[in-house]
Design an enzyme around this catalytic site. Structure first.
Site, PDB file in Angstrom:
ATOM      1  N   ASP A  92      47.536 -13.750  35.400  1.00 59.24           N
ATOM      2  CA  ASP A  92      47.920 -13.878  33.991  1.00 59.24           C
ATOM      3  C   ASP A  92      47.924 -12.576  33.218  1.00 59.24           C
ATOM      4  OD1 ASP A  92      45.190 -13.533  34.105  1.00 59.24           O
ATOM      5  OD2 ASP A  92      44.783 -14.867  32.423  1.00 59.24           O
ATOM      6  N   GLU A  93      47.888 -11.436  33.898  1.00 62.25           N
ATOM      7  CA  GLU A  93      47.843 -10.158  33.189  1.00 62.25           C
ATOM      8  C   GLU A  93      48.726  -9.145  33.870  1.00 62.25           C
ATOM      9  OE1 GLU A  93      44.138  -8.252  32.528  1.00 62.25           O
ATOM     10  OE2 GLU A  93      43.108 -10.128  32.094  1.00 62.25           O
ATOM     11  N   ASP A 132      48.768 -10.183  28.248  1.00 60.94           N
ATOM     12  CA  ASP A 132      47.730 -11.131  28.670  1.00 60.94           C
ATOM     13  C   ASP A 132      48.154 -12.526  28.228  1.00 60.94           C
ATOM     14  OD1 ASP A 132      45.383 -12.385  29.342  1.00 60.94           O
ATOM     15  OD2 ASP A 132      44.098 -10.831  28.504  1.00 60.94           O
TER      16      ASP A 132
END
Length: 352
Positions: free
Chosen positions: A104-105, A10
């Site tokens: 973003d993960e 993350d």
DNA sequence: TCTGGGGTCCTCTGTCGA
DNA sequence: TCTGTCGACAGAGGACCC
């Protein structure tokens, strides 16, 4: 499946961190990425801004009151997508199976790596060195444990947990800590005097079934016990695409709504044609000034993607709905997506 | 306080044909 | 021919996620 090992990566405050990369003079300041209109919300806040109580999804107007000296930036999603691609390319080079979630993960299947923990520490260092961005990593026997572990010690976290370890560590945590238990379910659980994951994990199955139904009740308990065997899947299948907009001020005139709808249809269909995808179900979404949300949909015999096919259906749905109150949001959606056939592509080529 | 945009998935209900 | 049942599918709403 013995010794399954999954990581969740993350990126820390991703949008803000990306902005700081190109504007380093803002480092250390309260930076808030939020839209500009009167109804905008906060997309991300730097950790400095979070100390003022500013958080994601908060109305930007409230964030300005809480943090009047903060630096407010308008989101630049094209740039964030570009940086995200950089990040994911580095991650992809270190594992075989990667499931990207948003910009973003990502989940990483680590089962085949000889020393997975060391490999993830090297990956975090490589990301920092090559992109200038920090991340948090959680490692566990499942996606669920890995996800909660990565959230546990942000920013720059590195947490390894077993299923039993996760149960013990978060037994006293609120139920909303685990993904899949949202605010509404937290409230309903509280109504049954269940306010921690430990209590939910230990609750009698019949109590949960009576309150939530047997299926959801059992699912909630599995989540609280950190039981999860969902696979890390490389490709997420896209089933629908939509465009929507919230107006700065509510709209009542039908002809104005139809104009906006036509523009949304154009944007959506341009994207669909570019991606060579089409769908059979056309839907509209209308949010009224009382925040009630209404959808109407129609399924066609043949899949379509062009504005001159989608537009009339969407307008027909809007006219039939006939908004009874001022409208604050209008959207259009095409679902049941499939690749355009070669025949359709040939027609498309002729029309260009 | 006053709630974005773009998605997925689930549940409930109604309809229709076998 | 009529009626009941069942499954598939569509439509609507809602919860949730990033």
């Amino acid at each position: 499946m013995l010794g399954r090992c999954v990581a969740h990566l993350d990126m820390d405050a991703f949008y803000v961190s990306v902005e700081l990369r190109r504007r380093p003079e803002l480092r250390g300041r309260a930076v808030i990425v939020a839209g500009g209109g009167p109804r905008a919300v906060v997309t991300t806040a730097s950790y400095e801004a979070r100390r003022f109580g500013v958080g994601s999804a908060m109305p930007a107007a409230r964030a300005r009151r809480l943090c009047p000296d903060g630096v407010f930036l308008t989101p630049d999603f094209a740039y964030y997508r570009q940086v995200s691609a950089e990040v994911m390319a580095i991650v992809r080079a270190s594992v075989e199976t990667l499931e990207v979630v948003g910009l973003d993960e990502a989940y990483l299947e680590l089962g085949n790596l000889p020393a997975p923990h060391a490999a993830m520490r090297r990956l975090a260092a490589a990301l920092e060195q090559r992109t200038g961005l920090g991340c948090s990593i959680g490692i566990g026997p499942s996606k669920l444990v890995a996800k909660v572990a990565s959230d546990a010690e942000k920013p720059r976290g590195f947490v390894v947990l077993s299923q039993a370890g996760a149960r013990a560590r978060f037994a006293g945590a609120p139920c909303g800590l685990v993904p899949g238990i949202g605010p509404k379910t937290v409230e309903r659980l509280r109504g049954s005097r269940i306010d921690t994951l430990g209590k939910l994990a230990a609750a009698p199955a019949e109590v949960l079934a009576a309150r939530f139904g047997s299926r959801l009740g059992a699912e909630l308990q599995r989540l609280a016990r950190f039981e999860d065997d969902s696979p890390v899947t490389q490709q997420r299948k896209v089933v629908s695409e939509s465009r929507e907009t919230t107006f700065d001020y509510d709209i009542t005139r039908p002809e104005q709504l139809e104009q906006v709808l036509a523009a949304l249809v154009d944007r959506l269909c341009t994207a669909l044609v570019q991606q060579r995808r089409r769908g059979r179900t056309i839907g509209i979404k209308v949010r009224l000034d009382d925040f009630s949300t209404h959808t109407r949909a129609r399924t066609l015999a043949e899949p379509v993607s062009s504005a001159d096919r989608v537009g009339p259906v969407a307008v027909g749905l809007l006219r039939r709905f006939s908004a009874p109150r001022p409208v604050r949001l209008l959207g259009v959606r095409v679902a049941g997506l499939e690749p355009a056939s070669s025949e359709t592509e040939a027609q498309l080529a002729l029309s260009l």
